[in-house]
Design a protein around this motif. Sequence first.
Motif, PDB file in Angstrom:
ATOM      1  N   VAL A   5       2.657  -4.667 -21.372  1.00 10.24           N
ATOM      2  CA  VAL A   5       3.474  -4.621 -19.699  1.00 10.24           C
ATOM      3  C   VAL A   5       4.445  -4.241 -18.890  1.00 10.24           C
ATOM      4  CG1 VAL A   5       4.916  -6.892 -18.742  1.00 10.24           C
ATOM      5  CG2 VAL A   5       3.714  -7.380 -20.913  1.00 10.24           C
ATOM      6  N   TYR A  69       3.119 -10.277 -10.283  1.00 13.99           N
ATOM      7  CA  TYR A  69       3.874 -10.884 -10.930  1.00 13.99           C
ATOM      8  C   TYR A  69       3.900 -12.125 -11.101  1.00 13.99           C
ATOM      9  CZ  TYR A  69       8.103 -12.755 -13.741  1.00 13.99           C
ATOM     10  OH  TYR A  69       8.949 -13.585 -14.028  1.00 13.99           O
ATOM     11  N   VAL A  73       2.696 -19.666 -12.979  1.00 16.43           N
ATOM     12  CA  VAL A  73       1.076 -19.903 -13.084  1.00 16.43           C
ATOM     13  C   VAL A  73       0.628 -21.211 -13.068  1.00 16.43           C
ATOM     14  CG1 VAL A  73      -0.867 -19.999 -13.683  1.00 16.43           C
ATOM     15  CG2 VAL A  73       0.514 -17.192 -14.274  1.00 16.43           C
ATOM     16  N   THR A  81       4.694 -20.650 -17.527  1.00 13.05           N
ATOM     17  CA  THR A  81       4.296 -19.901 -17.726  1.00 13.05           C
ATOM     18  C   THR A  81       4.318 -18.205 -16.764  1.00 13.05           C
ATOM     19  OG1 THR A  81       3.222 -21.504 -19.466  1.00 13.05           O
ATOM     20  CG2 THR A  81       2.077 -18.935 -19.252  1.00 13.05           C
ATOM     21  N   TRP A  82       4.846 -17.810 -17.737  1.00 13.51           N
ATOM     22  CA  TRP A  82       4.659 -16.520 -16.265  1.00 13.51           C
ATOM     23  C   TRP A  82       3.613 -14.947 -16.952  1.00 13.51           C
ATOM     24  CZ3 TRP A  82       4.552 -11.150 -17.806  1.00 13.51           C
ATOM     25  CH2 TRP A  82       5.086 -10.752 -19.451  1.00 13.51           C
ATOM     26  N   ASP A  83       2.865 -14.402 -16.066  1.00 13.42           N
ATOM     27  CA  ASP A  83       1.780 -14.042 -15.817  1.00 13.42           C
ATOM     28  C   ASP A  83       1.701 -12.420 -15.020  1.00 13.42           C
ATOM     29  OD1 ASP A  83      -0.379 -12.982 -17.610  1.00 13.42           O
ATOM     30  OD2 ASP A  83      -1.165 -14.869 -17.782  1.00 13.42           O
ATOM     31  N   ILE A  85      -0.931 -10.869 -13.397  1.00 11.89           N
ATOM     32  CA  ILE A  85      -2.210 -10.657 -13.127  1.00 11.89           C
ATOM     33  C   ILE A  85      -3.017  -9.184 -11.834  1.00 11.89           C
ATOM     34  CG2 ILE A  85      -3.672 -12.455 -11.605  1.00 11.89           C
ATOM     35  CD1 ILE A  85      -1.414 -14.053 -11.896  1.00 11.89           C
ATOM     36  N   TYR A 114      -5.824 -11.880 -16.330  1.00 10.40           N
ATOM     37  CA  TYR A 114      -4.534 -11.846 -16.830  1.00 10.40           C
ATOM     38  C   TYR A 114      -4.332 -11.737 -18.014  1.00 10.40           C
ATOM     39  CZ  TYR A 114      -4.396 -16.462 -13.138  1.00 10.40           C
ATOM     40  OH  TYR A 114      -5.144 -16.851 -12.237  1.00 10.40           O
ATOM     41  N   ARG A 116      -1.569 -12.205 -19.946  1.00  8.80           N
ATOM     42  CA  ARG A 116      -1.366 -12.619 -20.962  1.00  8.80           C
ATOM     43  C   ARG A 116      -2.438 -14.379 -21.731  1.00  8.80           C
ATOM     44  NH1 ARG A 116       4.179 -14.972 -20.405  1.00  8.80           N
ATOM     45  NH2 ARG A 116       3.944 -15.078 -22.889  1.00  8.80           N
ATOM     46  N   ASP A 117      -2.580 -14.398 -20.981  1.00  7.94           N
ATOM     47  CA  ASP A 117      -3.567 -15.672 -20.980  1.00  7.94           C
ATOM     48  C   ASP A 117      -5.455 -14.973 -20.416  1.00  7.94           C
ATOM     49  OD1 ASP A 117      -5.311 -18.217 -21.368  1.00  7.94           O
ATOM     50  OD2 ASP A 117      -3.698 -19.298 -20.577  1.00  7.94           O
ATOM     51  N   ARG A 120      -7.489 -17.808 -18.725  1.00  8.94           N
ATOM     52  CA  ARG A 120      -7.592 -17.763 -17.339  1.00  8.94           C
ATOM     53  C   ARG A 120      -8.588 -16.729 -15.740  1.00  8.94           C
ATOM     54  NH1 ARG A 120      -3.815 -21.733 -16.166  1.00  8.94           N
ATOM     55  NH2 ARG A 120      -1.923 -21.571 -17.935  1.00  8.94           N
TER      56      ARG A 120
END
Length: 421
Positions: A5, A69, A73, A81-83, A85, A114, A116-117, A120
């Motif tokens: 990050v 940021y 989301v 939940t943050w991420d 992108i 994304y 962290r995920d 998506r």
Amino acid sequence: MRVRVIARAVATCIGLVTICLAVELAQAQPLPIAPQFGGYVLREDPQRLQGPVRAPITLLPSVTISEEYNDNVNLDNRNRTWDLITGISPALNLILQSRTYRLLAGYNFTAELYLRDPGRDNAFNTQNFYLDGTWRATERLTLSLTDNFSASTDTNLVSPSGVSVGRNRSWGNSLGPGVAYQLDERTTVRGGGSWTVQRFNRSDLDDSDIYRVNAALDRTLSRQLTGTVAYEFAYLDVEREATATVHTPRLGFNWQATPTITLAILAGPSFVELDDGFSRITPAVTASYDQRVWFGSIGFGVDRLISTGGALGGITENTTVYGRVDVLTLMKGLTLSFLPSYTFVNSTNNDRIDLTSFTAPLMLTYRLTAWMAAVARYQFFRQRTDHPILDRSGNVLATDADQNRIFVGLQFGYPITFDRP
């Protein structure tokens, strides 16, 4: 994860700073800012740095590479939940113009990655299309057509009421034809309509179609004052709800109080009738204040009308109070826009929907060269409900939501002009 990050954020910042320091300001073109946010965008270049865009046909392809940021989301405070992108946003804008017509059209989509995920990730999570055309058919007759399409997983951006029901794939479109005929030097007759569509993937959310038809008579009373008499009919068709018809006669004026200040208001009663027999009279108001100032322009206004609660369905009374600040003259190539708005959404015939939302977008564009611009945007969104809003099965549809989004990016694009053969 933390190292990735930090490294990603530092790399983005270094890249932006390096490019900003390496190039000089030059003439540049208007490019859409942060297309995945939708909403208000300065489509024209307010500093007149456009260069050769006065050709009959101008084609402007562009691509935006960005980092965002998002601290919520899911748009749900119960499941924050943050991420980070990464976005790649190709766009194509078209300008056709002559002495009798002008057409602006544009389309963009954003491919999102994304951190962290990755589940998506999607190439078309966000799409936008706009069209704005006018044609002066004769000296007295003018025709117009507008269209705005938006697709997003952020339901508050698709709904005109700004209501959020969390993260869900959805889209909306509003098509509006218009006509104006000048009866004489002081009198103009106007007419038009609109068809607004909202669609949501989740089966527990309510789709809707809103049809509006309006007519107005404008009379110039003096050099500074124009009076208006208007009427609007609306038909609201909401899934799993009683349809509604709304009749709204209005009176208003447009007053240029000074060379830099303009006041406008159009107001009247709305007569609401639902198929289930419910009826109600409620005020409808559209009012605005606009002023040119030394650094650009400012404005504020209020808009109250009968509409829907977005994905929540229902016939609602929606009131929006907004402000606007455009900073255009601080530095060559730099524009700054701030457009806060506060919206109240209340059910017309019961207390099922009672919520408020506040949106505060701050947008910045710094034009570096004729083909490149640095862009940034911060957007705060806050939604509050007096009670959780449930569907017919007792499941929660909408609740409190807070979201901060920070977007930085670079846009690359250059106009291609064509002369008529």
